[in-house]
Design an enzyme around this catalytic site. Sequence first.
Site, short mmCIF file in Angstrom:
data_model
loop_
_atom_site.label_atom_id
_atom_site.label_comp_id
_atom_site.label_asym_id
_atom_site.label_seq_id
_atom_site.Cartn_x
_atom_site.Cartn_y
_atom_site.Cartn_z
N ARG A 173 -39.02 6.32 -58.91
CA ARG A 173 -39.51 5.83 -57.62
C ARG A 173 -38.87 6.56 -56.44
O ARG A 173 -38.59 5.97 -55.40
CB ARG A 173 -39.29 4.32 -57.49
CG ARG A 173 -39.97 3.49 -58.56
CD ARG A 173 -41.49 3.61 -58.52
NE ARG A 173 -42.09 2.85 -59.59
CZ ARG A 173 -42.39 3.33 -60.80
NH1 ARG A 173 -42.15 4.60 -61.07
NH2 ARG A 173 -42.93 2.57 -61.72
N SER A 222 -44.81 -4.80 -56.18
CA SER A 222 -43.47 -4.91 -56.77
C SER A 222 -42.41 -4.76 -55.68
O SER A 222 -42.37 -3.76 -54.97
CB SER A 222 -43.26 -3.84 -57.83
OG SER A 222 -44.12 -4.05 -58.93
N GLU A 292 -37.84 -1.72 -53.68
CA GLU A 292 -38.90 -0.74 -53.90
C GLU A 292 -39.85 -0.73 -52.71
O GLU A 292 -40.34 0.30 -52.28
CB GLU A 292 -39.68 -1.04 -55.18
CG GLU A 292 -40.78 -0.05 -55.48
CD GLU A 292 -41.39 -0.22 -56.86
OE1 GLU A 292 -42.58 0.10 -57.01
OE2 GLU A 292 -40.69 -0.68 -57.78
#
Length: 312
Positions: A173, A222, A292
């Site tokens: 990520r 998320s 995130e």
Amino acid sequence: MSEAQTLGQQVRGRLTAQAPLAPLVWFKSGGAAERLFEPADVADLQAFLAALDPATPVMALGLGSNLIIRDGGVPGVVVRLGKPFAKVSQVDAVTLECGGGASGILVSSSARDAGIGGIEFLRSIPGTVGGFVRMNGGAYGREVRDILVEATVVLRSGELVTLTNADLGYTYRHSDLPAGAIVVSAIFRGHPAEPAAVQAEMDRIAAAREASQPLRSKTGGSTFKNPLPKKAWEVIDAAGCRGLTIGEAQVSEKHCNFLLNLGTARSADIEALGEEVRARVRAHSGTELEWEIQRVGIYADHAKQGSVGVSA
């Protein structure tokens, strides 16, 4: 005189001062952009950034799915790539060129129609190619670094450059894409596959998301990165955070790595809830959750004081 001329910029796209951003993000909360620029094409974007004061912060906005816009708004310029950047074309038997504003659904569907497999996972990510490339977006065992050949990027200076997969330094990520850079297109490569098989995999992914995630709520997707090898939702659940609320912000009872706006939650409440979850998980298991979701802009009280800082 056009609004762009009033703002001191000559553009062919749309430039708007104090543009509300809440309608453009999934949480439906947050303040306004000092300036919102929707370029007509790549050359328009290049010219705009080249003429912009180098000290002015620039941020890209896609579908607004993985984003908290703070209540004081976003200083500087927010760049939103619209229809001119939402095209997908086939390069060869297994390769697609995708505009930075193309959605995951469009890219995966185009791959299906071309008989290209390995790109189905983008069907499950509610965002655009620009965001996928920047954040190494992934789901269901695949990541953008598995399919990206190269990306074409407009740097903060206005320079147009091509970055290879290796140039982007992908990790989980994360990428090394320079600050203020805007991804205008990307080349994705898959493998030969029967369209029916690709569709079947897309259907499986869609059904799995529908069953496990609060897709019909005001959410940001998320919230935290998985603290590998653990899952974020597991440590959140174990810390007793499922259903936790602050104001009208709630930890989803369906999937506790999702935060929800139950009605008119402020971005401050949503972010505070996320920090409370992090604190409870840390106290319970010692696990340090990393955001995130991107958090951008300034807090409302800072806006009143004239602060112009941006953090994420």
